[in-house]
Design a protein around this motif. Structure first.
Motif, PDB file in Angstrom:
ATOM      1  N   UNK A  12       0.825  -1.204   0.000  1.00  0.00           N
ATOM      2  CA  UNK A  12       0.000   0.000   0.000  1.00  0.00           C
ATOM      3  C   UNK A  12       0.863   1.259   0.000  1.00  0.00           C
ATOM      4  N   UNK A  13       0.476   2.211  -0.828  1.00  0.00           N
ATOM      5  CA  UNK A  13       1.138   3.520  -0.840  1.00  0.00           C
ATOM      6  C   UNK A  13       0.256   4.573  -0.175  1.00  0.00           C
ATOM      7  N   UNK A  14      -0.829   4.133   0.432  1.00  0.00           N
ATOM      8  CA  UNK A  14      -1.771   5.039   1.090  1.00  0.00           C
ATOM      9  C   UNK A  14      -2.112   4.478   2.474  1.00  0.00           C
ATOM     10  N   UNK A  15      -1.125   4.439   3.382  1.00  0.00           N
ATOM     11  CA  UNK A  15      -1.333   3.822   4.692  1.00  0.00           C
ATOM     12  C   UNK A  15      -2.395   4.534   5.518  1.00  0.00           C
ATOM     13  N   UNK A  16      -2.893   3.838   6.519  1.00  0.00           N
ATOM     14  CA  UNK A  16      -3.953   4.354   7.368  1.00  0.00           C
ATOM     15  C   UNK A  16      -3.455   5.541   8.187  1.00  0.00           C
ATOM     16  N   UNK A  17      -4.175   6.649   8.113  1.00  0.00           N
ATOM     17  CA  UNK A  17      -3.825   7.845   8.865  1.00  0.00           C
ATOM     18  C   UNK A  17      -5.056   8.346   9.627  1.00  0.00           C
ATOM     19  N   UNK A  18      -4.829   9.324  10.483  1.00  0.00           N
ATOM     20  CA  UNK A  18      -5.905   9.853  11.314  1.00  0.00           C
ATOM     21  C   UNK A  18      -6.240  11.290  10.937  1.00  0.00           C
ATOM     22  N   UNK A  19      -7.461  11.689  11.267  1.00  0.00           N
ATOM     23  CA  UNK A  19      -7.878  13.078  11.098  1.00  0.00           C
ATOM     24  C   UNK A  19      -8.904  13.394  12.170  1.00  0.00           C
ATOM     25  N   UNK A  20      -9.052  14.670  12.472  1.00  0.00           N
ATOM     26  CA  UNK A  20     -10.002  15.127  13.486  1.00  0.00           C
ATOM     27  C   UNK A  20     -11.044  16.014  12.827  1.00  0.00           C
ATOM     28  N   UNK A  21     -12.317  15.732  13.098  1.00  0.00           N
ATOM     29  CA  UNK A  21     -13.416  16.474  12.488  1.00  0.00           C
ATOM     30  C   UNK A  21     -14.529  16.708  13.504  1.00  0.00           C
ATOM     31  N   UNK A  22     -15.392  17.654  13.175  1.00  0.00           N
ATOM     32  CA  UNK A  22     -16.639  17.853  13.911  1.00  0.00           C
ATOM     33  C   UNK A  22     -17.773  17.712  12.914  1.00  0.00           C
ATOM     34  N   UNK A  23     -18.686  16.796  13.218  1.00  0.00           N
ATOM     35  CA  UNK A  23     -19.801  16.483  12.328  1.00  0.00           C
ATOM     36  C   UNK A  23     -21.084  16.965  12.997  1.00  0.00           C
ATOM     37  N   UNK A  24     -21.794  17.875  12.346  1.00  0.00           N
ATOM     38  CA  UNK A  24     -23.006  18.438  12.925  1.00  0.00           C
ATOM     39  C   UNK A  24     -24.234  17.930  12.183  1.00  0.00           C
ATOM     40  N   UNK A  25     -25.190  17.389  12.950  1.00  0.00           N
ATOM     41  CA  UNK A  25     -26.397  16.803  12.384  1.00  0.00           C
ATOM     42  C   UNK A  25     -27.640  17.599  12.783  1.00  0.00           C
ATOM     43  N   UNK A  26     -28.482  17.884  11.812  1.00  0.00           N
ATOM     44  CA  UNK A  26     -29.828  18.389  12.084  1.00  0.00           C
ATOM     45  C   UNK A  26     -30.737  17.167  12.106  1.00  0.00           C
ATOM     46  N   UNK A  27     -31.387  16.933  13.243  1.00  0.00           N
ATOM     47  CA  UNK A  27     -32.197  15.738  13.439  1.00  0.00           C
ATOM     48  C   UNK A  27     -33.671  16.091  13.564  1.00  0.00           C
ATOM     49  N   UNK A  28     -34.527  15.158  13.151  1.00  0.00           N
ATOM     50  CA  UNK A  28     -35.974  15.327  13.296  1.00  0.00           C
ATOM     51  C   UNK A  28     -36.560  14.032  13.861  1.00  0.00           C
ATOM     52  N   UNK A  29     -37.491  14.180  14.784  1.00  0.00           N
ATOM     53  CA  UNK A  29     -38.170  13.011  15.326  1.00  0.00           C
ATOM     54  C   UNK A  29     -39.196  12.536  14.298  1.00  0.00           C
ATOM     55  N   UNK A  30     -38.950  11.371  13.707  1.00  0.00           N
ATOM     56  CA  UNK A  30     -39.771  10.854  12.615  1.00  0.00           C
ATOM     57  C   UNK A  30     -40.026   9.367  12.813  1.00  0.00           C
ATOM     58  N   UNK A  31     -41.280   8.964  12.764  1.00  0.00           N
ATOM     59  CA  UNK A  31     -41.649   7.551  12.878  1.00  0.00           C
ATOM     60  C   UNK A  31     -41.038   6.905  14.121  1.00  0.00           C
ATOM     61  N   UNK A  32     -41.069   7.638  15.236  1.00  0.00           N
ATOM     62  CA  UNK A  32     -40.609   7.076  16.496  1.00  0.00           C
ATOM     63  C   UNK A  32     -39.117   7.011  16.690  1.00  0.00           C
ATOM     64  N   UNK A  33     -38.354   7.799  15.936  1.00  0.00           N
ATOM     65  CA  UNK A  33     -36.903   7.786  16.101  1.00  0.00           C
ATOM     66  C   UNK A  33     -36.302   9.086  15.572  1.00  0.00           C
ATOM     67  N   UNK A  34     -35.057   9.348  15.945  1.00  0.00           N
ATOM     68  CA  UNK A  34     -34.331  10.503  15.419  1.00  0.00           C
ATOM     69  C   UNK A  34     -33.756  10.147  14.055  1.00  0.00           C
ATOM     70  N   UNK A  35     -33.974  11.031  13.071  1.00  0.00           N
ATOM     71  CA  UNK A  35     -33.448  10.843  11.725  1.00  0.00           C
ATOM     72  C   UNK A  35     -32.736  12.122  11.287  1.00  0.00           C
ATOM     73  N   UNK A  36     -31.771  11.980  10.398  1.00  0.00           N
ATOM     74  CA  UNK A  36     -30.996  13.122   9.914  1.00  0.00           C
ATOM     75  C   UNK A  36     -31.734  13.806   8.771  1.00  0.00           C
ATOM     76  N   UNK A  37     -31.822  15.132   8.845  1.00  0.00           N
ATOM     77  CA  UNK A  37     -32.371  15.901   7.723  1.00  0.00           C
ATOM     78  C   UNK A  37     -31.246  16.526   6.905  1.00  0.00           C
TER      79      UNK A  37
END
Length: 273
Positions: A211-236
Protein backbone atom coordinates in the motif's frame (compact mmCIF):
# COMPACT_ATOMS: atom_id res chain seq x y z
CA UNK A 1 -19.76 12.31 6.12
CA UNK A 2 -21.82 15.21 5.37
CA UNK A 3 -23.59 14.45 2.12
CA UNK A 4 -25.92 17.38 1.80
CA UNK A 5 -26.43 19.36 -1.37
CA UNK A 6 -24.44 22.20 0.08
CA UNK A 7 -21.20 20.27 0.15
CA UNK A 8 -18.30 20.85 -2.19
CA UNK A 9 -17.49 17.80 -4.27
CA UNK A 10 -14.17 19.14 -5.52
CA UNK A 11 -10.66 18.47 -4.30
CA UNK A 12 -10.12 19.45 -0.64
CA UNK A 13 -7.30 21.45 0.74
CA UNK A 14 -4.33 19.57 2.13
CA UNK A 15 -4.20 18.02 5.58
CA UNK A 16 -0.86 17.53 7.27
CA UNK A 17 -0.16 14.08 8.65
CA UNK A 18 2.88 12.79 10.51
CA UNK A 19 4.66 9.77 9.10
CA UNK A 20 7.74 7.89 10.26
CA UNK A 21 10.86 7.98 8.12
CA UNK A 22 10.23 5.76 5.14
CA UNK A 23 6.91 4.17 4.22
CA UNK A 24 5.47 2.51 7.35
CA UNK A 25 4.13 -0.25 5.12
CA UNK A 26 7.47 -0.98 3.51
CA UNK A 27 6.68 0.37 0.04
CA UNK A 28 7.85 3.43 -1.85
CA UNK A 29 7.63 6.81 -0.18
CA UNK A 30 3.96 7.68 0.13
CA UNK A 31 2.66 10.21 -2.43
CA UNK A 32 0.41 13.13 -1.62
CA UNK A 33 -2.88 11.95 -0.08
CA UNK A 34 -5.12 13.30 -2.78
CA UNK A 35 -7.29 10.19 -2.64
CA UNK A 36 -8.07 10.30 1.09
CA UNK A 37 -8.33 14.05 1.08
CA UNK A 38 -10.75 13.77 -1.78
CA UNK A 39 -12.78 11.47 0.44
CA UNK A 40 -13.14 14.14 3.08
CA UNK A 41 -14.74 16.62 0.69
CA UNK A 42 -16.33 14.39 -1.92
CA UNK A 43 -18.35 12.32 0.52
CA UNK A 44 -17.26 13.50 3.92
CA UNK A 45 -16.18 9.99 4.82
CA UNK A 46 -13.16 10.19 7.08
CA UNK A 47 -12.42 7.51 9.58
CA UNK A 48 -10.80 6.56 12.76
CA UNK A 49 -8.30 5.42 15.52
CA UNK A 50 -9.77 4.95 19.00
CA UNK A 51 -8.52 7.10 21.89
CA UNK A 52 -8.75 5.12 25.10
CA UNK A 53 -9.43 6.68 28.50
CA UNK A 54 -8.44 4.69 31.56
CA UNK A 55 -9.86 5.42 34.99
CA UNK A 56 -7.65 4.48 37.91
CA UNK A 57 -8.72 4.32 41.52
CA UNK A 58 -6.80 6.70 43.73
CA UNK A 59 -5.79 5.34 47.08
CA UNK A 60 -4.23 6.51 50.27
CA UNK A 61 -4.51 9.96 51.77
CA UNK A 62 -4.74 11.71 48.42
CA UNK A 63 -8.43 10.87 48.00
CA UNK A 64 -10.05 14.18 46.98
CA UNK A 65 -12.30 15.89 49.48
CA UNK A 66 -15.92 14.86 48.99
CA UNK A 67 -15.09 11.57 47.23
CA UNK A 68 -17.21 8.67 48.44
CA UNK A 69 -15.19 5.71 49.74
CA UNK A 70 -15.82 2.06 50.52
CA UNK A 71 -15.42 2.67 54.26
CA UNK A 72 -11.67 2.08 54.37
CA UNK A 73 -10.80 5.52 53.05
CA UNK A 74 -8.74 3.99 50.26
CA UNK A 75 -11.02 3.59 47.24
CA UNK A 76 -14.07 5.31 45.75
CA UNK A 77 -17.36 3.47 46.01
CA UNK A 78 -18.52 1.59 42.94
CA UNK A 79 -21.41 4.03 42.61
CA UNK A 80 -19.07 6.95 42.04
CA UNK A 81 -17.81 5.49 38.75
CA UNK A 82 -20.92 3.64 37.62
CA UNK A 83 -22.45 4.38 34.24
CA UNK A 84 -25.35 6.83 34.25
CA UNK A 85 -28.14 7.74 31.86
CA UNK A 86 -30.64 5.70 29.90
CA UNK A 87 -29.98 2.75 27.64
CA UNK A 88 -28.74 4.25 24.35
CA UNK A 89 -30.86 2.19 21.97
CA UNK A 90 -33.61 -0.42 21.97
CA UNK A 91 -32.75 -2.35 18.83
CA UNK A 92 -31.22 -2.36 15.36
CA UNK A 93 -32.45 -1.85 11.81
CA UNK A 94 -30.30 -3.27 9.00
CA UNK A 95 -27.59 -3.77 11.62
CA UNK A 96 -27.67 -0.08 12.60
CA UNK A 97 -28.57 0.92 16.18
CA UNK A 98 -32.02 2.54 16.14
CA UNK A 99 -34.83 3.30 18.58
CA UNK A 100 -33.45 6.25 20.55
CA UNK A 101 -35.15 8.09 23.38
CA UNK A 102 -37.04 11.28 22.55
CA UNK A 103 -34.72 13.32 24.74
CA UNK A 104 -31.56 15.41 24.39
CA UNK A 105 -29.58 12.37 25.48
CA UNK A 106 -31.29 10.22 22.86
CA UNK A 107 -30.53 12.77 20.15
CA UNK A 108 -26.85 12.81 21.10
CA UNK A 109 -26.66 9.02 21.17
CA UNK A 110 -28.25 8.81 17.72
CA UNK A 111 -25.87 11.39 16.27
CA UNK A 112 -22.81 9.55 17.61
CA UNK A 113 -23.93 6.18 16.27
CA UNK A 114 -25.03 7.61 12.92
CA UNK A 115 -21.59 9.18 12.52
CA UNK A 116 -19.98 5.79 13.11
CA UNK A 117 -22.26 4.15 10.54
CA UNK A 118 -21.77 6.84 7.91
CA UNK A 119 -18.01 6.62 8.44
CA UNK A 120 -17.86 2.85 7.96
CA UNK A 121 -16.60 0.80 5.02
CA UNK A 122 -20.22 -0.04 4.25
CA UNK A 123 -20.57 3.36 2.63
CA UNK A 124 -18.18 2.30 -0.14
CA UNK A 125 -20.48 -0.48 -1.39
CA UNK A 126 -23.69 0.50 -3.19
CA UNK A 127 -26.15 -1.92 -1.57
CA UNK A 128 -25.01 -1.29 1.99
CA UNK A 129 -24.74 2.46 1.32
CA UNK A 130 -28.36 2.61 0.20
CA UNK A 131 -29.42 0.65 3.28
CA UNK A 132 -27.48 2.96 5.59
CA UNK A 133 -28.80 6.15 4.02
CA UNK A 134 -32.37 4.86 4.06
CA UNK A 135 -32.05 4.03 7.77
CA UNK A 136 -30.36 7.10 9.27
CA UNK A 137 -31.84 9.89 7.10
CA UNK A 138 -35.44 10.98 6.76
CA UNK A 139 -37.18 9.64 3.65
CA UNK A 140 -37.01 13.07 2.00
CA UNK A 141 -33.29 13.48 2.71
CA UNK A 142 -32.49 9.95 1.55
CA UNK A 143 -34.29 10.50 -1.77
CA UNK A 144 -32.34 13.72 -2.26
CA UNK A 145 -28.93 12.27 -1.39
CA UNK A 146 -28.78 8.79 -2.94
CA UNK A 147 -28.06 9.86 -6.52
CA UNK A 148 -25.33 12.41 -5.61
CA UNK A 149 -23.75 9.85 -3.30
CA UNK A 150 -23.68 7.17 -6.00
CA UNK A 151 -21.98 9.67 -8.30
CA UNK A 152 -19.48 10.60 -5.60
CA UNK A 153 -18.61 6.95 -4.91
CA UNK A 154 -17.81 6.42 -8.57
CA UNK A 155 -15.60 3.63 -9.92
CA UNK A 156 -12.85 6.19 -10.50
CA UNK A 157 -13.08 7.49 -6.95
CA UNK A 158 -12.98 3.98 -5.49
CA UNK A 159 -9.96 3.17 -7.65
CA UNK A 160 -8.07 6.12 -6.17
CA UNK A 161 -8.55 4.50 -2.78
CA UNK A 162 -7.29 1.15 -4.07
CA UNK A 163 -10.79 -0.42 -4.20
CA UNK A 164 -12.42 -2.23 -7.09
CA UNK A 165 -15.71 -1.16 -8.66
CA UNK A 166 -17.65 -3.03 -5.95
CA UNK A 167 -15.77 -1.34 -3.12
CA UNK A 168 -13.58 -4.34 -2.27
CA UNK A 169 -9.93 -4.13 -1.26
CA UNK A 170 -7.28 -6.15 -3.16
CA UNK A 171 -6.51 -9.61 -1.81
CA UNK A 172 -4.10 -9.39 1.11
CA UNK A 173 -5.08 -5.78 1.91
CA UNK A 174 -7.48 -4.30 4.45
CA UNK A 175 -9.36 -1.09 3.68
CA UNK A 176 -9.89 0.96 6.84
CA UNK A 177 -12.63 3.54 7.34
CA UNK A 178 -13.79 4.26 10.88
CA UNK A 179 -15.26 7.11 12.88
CA UNK A 180 -14.61 7.20 16.62
CA UNK A 181 -16.74 9.78 18.49
CA UNK A 182 -14.89 11.63 21.21
CA UNK A 183 -17.85 13.66 22.45
CA UNK A 184 -21.19 15.21 21.54
CA UNK A 185 -22.97 18.45 22.31
CA UNK A 186 -26.53 19.68 21.79
CA UNK A 187 -26.58 23.02 20.00
CA UNK A 188 -30.38 23.34 19.87
CA UNK A 189 -33.22 21.12 21.03
CA UNK A 190 -37.00 21.14 20.71
CA UNK A 191 -39.73 18.55 20.96
CA UNK A 192 -39.28 17.21 17.42
CA UNK A 193 -35.96 18.69 16.28
CA UNK A 194 -32.37 18.79 17.49
CA UNK A 195 -28.99 19.98 16.29
CA UNK A 196 -26.13 17.86 17.61
CA UNK A 197 -22.39 18.16 16.96
CA UNK A 198 -20.11 15.11 17.18
CA UNK A 199 -16.37 15.61 17.65
CA UNK A 200 -14.57 12.56 16.28
CA UNK A 201 -11.31 10.95 15.30
CA UNK A 202 -11.21 9.39 11.84
CA UNK A 203 -9.16 6.52 10.40
CA UNK A 204 -8.80 6.14 6.64
CA UNK A 205 -6.45 4.26 4.33
CA UNK A 206 -5.36 0.91 2.96
CA UNK A 207 -3.42 -1.51 5.13
CA UNK A 208 -1.16 -3.82 3.13
CA UNK A 209 2.50 -4.48 2.43
CA UNK A 210 2.35 -2.81 -0.99
CA UNK A 211 0.00 0.00 0.00
CA UNK A 212 1.14 3.52 -0.84
CA UNK A 213 -1.77 5.04 1.09
CA UNK A 214 -1.33 3.82 4.69
CA UNK A 215 -3.95 4.35 7.37
CA UNK A 216 -3.83 7.84 8.87
CA UNK A 217 -5.91 9.85 11.31
CA UNK A 218 -7.88 13.08 11.10
CA UNK A 219 -10.00 15.13 13.49
CA UNK A 220 -13.42 16.47 12.49
CA UNK A 221 -16.64 17.85 13.91
CA UNK A 222 -19.80 16.48 12.33
CA UNK A 223 -23.01 18.44 12.93
CA UNK A 224 -26.40 16.80 12.38
CA UNK A 225 -29.83 18.39 12.08
CA UNK A 226 -32.20 15.74 13.44
CA UNK A 227 -35.97 15.33 13.30
CA UNK A 228 -38.17 13.01 15.33
CA UNK A 229 -39.77 10.85 12.61
CA UNK A 230 -41.65 7.55 12.88
CA UNK A 231 -40.61 7.08 16.50
CA UNK A 232 -36.90 7.79 16.10
CA UNK A 233 -34.33 10.50 15.42
CA UNK A 234 -33.45 10.84 11.73
CA UNK A 235 -31.00 13.12 9.91
CA UNK A 236 -32.37 15.90 7.72
CA UNK A 237 -29.07 17.65 6.90
CA UNK A 238 -25.45 17.40 8.07
CA UNK A 239 -22.11 19.08 7.60
CA UNK A 240 -18.50 18.64 8.67
CA UNK A 241 -15.74 20.99 9.70
CA UNK A 242 -12.06 20.39 10.44
CA UNK A 243 -10.83 19.87 13.99
CA UNK A 244 -10.34 20.70 16.71
CA UNK A 245 -7.19 18.60 16.40
CA UNK A 246 -4.80 18.01 19.30
CA UNK A 247 -1.04 18.19 18.91
CA UNK A 248 0.13 14.91 17.31
CA UNK A 249 2.05 12.56 19.57
CA UNK A 250 5.30 10.78 18.82
CA UNK A 251 3.87 7.27 18.57
CA UNK A 252 5.69 4.96 16.19
CA UNK A 253 3.59 3.93 13.22
CA UNK A 254 2.57 0.27 13.25
CA UNK A 255 3.35 -2.17 10.45
CA UNK A 256 0.58 -3.04 8.00
CA UNK A 257 -0.02 -6.51 9.47
CA UNK A 258 -0.49 -4.99 12.93
CA UNK A 259 -3.07 -2.52 11.62
CA UNK A 260 -4.94 -5.21 9.70
CA UNK A 261 -4.98 -7.49 12.73
CA UNK A 262 -6.23 -4.70 14.98
CA UNK A 263 -9.04 -3.81 12.57
CA UNK A 264 -10.13 -7.45 12.44
CA UNK A 265 -9.88 -8.07 16.19
CA UNK A 266 -11.21 -4.83 17.65
CA UNK A 267 -14.88 -4.23 17.00
CA UNK A 268 -16.79 -0.99 17.51
CA UNK A 269 -19.24 0.19 20.14
CA UNK A 270 -22.80 1.40 20.45
CA UNK A 271 -22.29 4.93 21.73
CA UNK A 272 -24.37 6.66 24.39
CA UNK A 273 -24.31 10.15 25.83
Amino acid sequence: MSHGDEHDYGEPTGTRVRLPEGDPYGGARRPARSSSRSLVTVVGVVVLLIAAIAFANRGGDDTPTGTATDGTGNRPKTSTTAATGTKPVDGKSAGIPTGYARTEQGAQSSAANYAVTLGSTGMFKKDSRHSIVGTVYTAEAADRLLAPMDQAYSTGFLAKLGLDAEGNAPEGNTFVSRVVPVGTTVQTYADTTAKVAVWYLGLIGMSGEKSTDPVTTSWKTWTFDLRWTDGDWKITTDEQTDGPAPVPGDDQAAASDEISKAIEEYGGFTYAR
